[in-house]
Design a protein around this motif. Structure first.
Motif, PDB file in Angstrom:
ATOM      1  N   VAL A 192       0.860  -1.186   0.000  1.00 47.76           N
ATOM      2  CA  VAL A 192       0.000   0.000   0.000  1.00 47.76           C
ATOM      3  C   VAL A 192       0.893   1.231   0.000  1.00 47.76           C
ATOM      4  CG1 VAL A 192      -1.751   1.315   1.255  1.00 47.76           C
ATOM      5  CG2 VAL A 192      -1.834  -1.187   1.242  1.00 47.76           C
ATOM      6  N   CYS A 224       1.199   5.352   0.114  1.00 44.32           N
ATOM      7  CA  CYS A 224       0.405   6.428   0.700  1.00 44.32           C
ATOM      8  C   CYS A 224       1.310   7.638   0.913  1.00 44.32           C
ATOM      9  CB  CYS A 224      -0.165   5.954   2.040  1.00 44.32           C
ATOM     10  SG  CYS A 224      -1.085   7.237   2.914  1.00 44.32           S
ATOM     11  N   VAL A 283       0.449  10.222   3.086  1.00 45.96           N
ATOM     12  CA  VAL A 283       0.012  10.934   4.288  1.00 45.96           C
ATOM     13  C   VAL A 283       1.086  10.786   5.378  1.00 45.96           C
ATOM     14  CG1 VAL A 283      -1.848  11.218   5.959  1.00 45.96           C
ATOM     15  CG2 VAL A 283      -2.367  10.464   3.638  1.00 45.96           C
ATOM     16  N   CYS A 321       0.692  10.161   9.363  1.00 41.65           N
ATOM     17  CA  CYS A 321      -0.009   8.981   9.885  1.00 41.65           C
ATOM     18  C   CYS A 321       1.012   8.086  10.568  1.00 41.65           C
ATOM     19  CB  CYS A 321      -0.682   8.216   8.738  1.00 41.65           C
ATOM     20  SG  CYS A 321      -1.464   6.675   9.288  1.00 41.65           S
ATOM     21  N   TYR A 349       1.224   5.018  10.652  1.00 42.26           N
ATOM     22  CA  TYR A 349       1.545   3.828   9.857  1.00 42.26           C
ATOM     23  C   TYR A 349       2.355   4.167   8.610  1.00 42.26           C
ATOM     24  CZ  TYR A 349      -1.996   1.707  12.798  1.00 42.26           C
ATOM     25  OH  TYR A 349      -2.712   1.259  13.880  1.00 42.26           O
ATOM     26  N   TRP A 350       2.679   5.425   8.439  1.00 45.99           N
ATOM     27  CA  TRP A 350       3.434   5.840   7.258  1.00 45.99           C
ATOM     28  C   TRP A 350       4.927   5.679   7.504  1.00 45.99           C
ATOM     29  CZ3 TRP A 350       7.258   9.344   6.090  1.00 45.99           C
ATOM     30  CH2 TRP A 350       7.465   9.635   4.737  1.00 45.99           C
ATOM     31  N   ALA A 388       0.678  -0.561   8.022  1.00 48.40           N
ATOM     32  CA  ALA A 388      -0.434  -1.114   8.805  1.00 48.40           C
ATOM     33  C   ALA A 388      -0.689  -2.565   8.367  1.00 48.40           C
ATOM     34  CB  ALA A 388      -1.688  -0.270   8.581  1.00 48.40           C
ATOM     35  N   CYS A 446      -8.930   6.764   3.675  1.00 46.68           N
ATOM     36  CA  CYS A 446      -8.446   5.721   4.575  1.00 46.68           C
ATOM     37  C   CYS A 446      -8.938   5.985   5.998  1.00 46.68           C
ATOM     38  CB  CYS A 446      -6.926   5.679   4.557  1.00 46.68           C
ATOM     39  SG  CYS A 446      -6.277   4.445   5.690  1.00 46.68           S
ATOM     40  N   THR A 500      -8.191   4.039   8.513  1.00 44.39           N
ATOM     41  CA  THR A 500      -7.186   3.503   9.438  1.00 44.39           C
ATOM     42  C   THR A 500      -6.218   4.575   9.911  1.00 44.39           C
ATOM     43  OG1 THR A 500      -7.367   1.410   8.240  1.00 44.39           O
ATOM     44  CG2 THR A 500      -5.503   1.606   9.727  1.00 44.39           C
ATOM     45  N   PHE A 501      -6.199   5.708   9.246  1.00 44.64           N
ATOM     46  CA  PHE A 501      -5.309   6.817   9.593  1.00 44.64           C
ATOM     47  C   PHE A 501      -5.354   7.134  11.082  1.00 44.64           C
ATOM     48  CE2 PHE A 501      -5.121  11.321  10.696  1.00 44.64           C
ATOM     49  CZ  PHE A 501      -3.848  11.641  10.284  1.00 44.64           C
TER      50      PHE A 501
HETATM   51  S1  SF4 Z   1      -3.120   3.777   7.448  1.00 44.86           S
HETATM   52 FE1  SF4 Z   1      -4.026   4.874   5.702  1.00 44.86          FE
HETATM   53  S2  SF4 Z   1      -3.391   7.013   5.960  1.00 44.86           S
HETATM   54 FE2  SF4 Z   1      -2.082   5.745   7.243  1.00 44.86          FE
HETATM   55  S3  SF4 Z   1      -0.261   5.298   6.001  1.00 44.86           S
HETATM   56 FE3  SF4 Z   1      -1.704   3.599   5.727  1.00 44.86          FE
HETATM   57  S4  SF4 Z   1      -2.903   4.134   3.900  1.00 44.86           S
HETATM   58 FE4  SF4 Z   1      -1.896   6.016   4.637  1.00 44.86          FE
END
Ligand code: SF4
Length: 51
Positions: A5, A7, A9, A12, A14-15, A23, A45, A47-48
């Protein structure tokens, strides 16, 4: 096989560098509680989590 995935952002939790989402899973929803989207702009998203 793990799904990659990407992304952008960066605030976040998880980035990670390289636009990697680390994540275990993500939950993508339609904006404003809708369960349909007419374009990519209407998805987000859930899950952010801000870091
Ligand atoms: S959880 Fe969503 S917003 Fe956070 S890094 Fe992953 S895809 Fe991006």
């Amino acid at each position: 096989m793990r799904l990659e995935v990407k992304c952008n952002v960066e605030n976040c939790k998880y980035w990670e560098k390289g636009d990697q989402c680390v994540a275990d899973s993500i939950y993508v929803v339609g904006l404003n509680g809708r369960e349909e989207a007419a374009s990519v702009d209407e998805t987000a998203c859930k899950t952010f989590e801000e870091c």
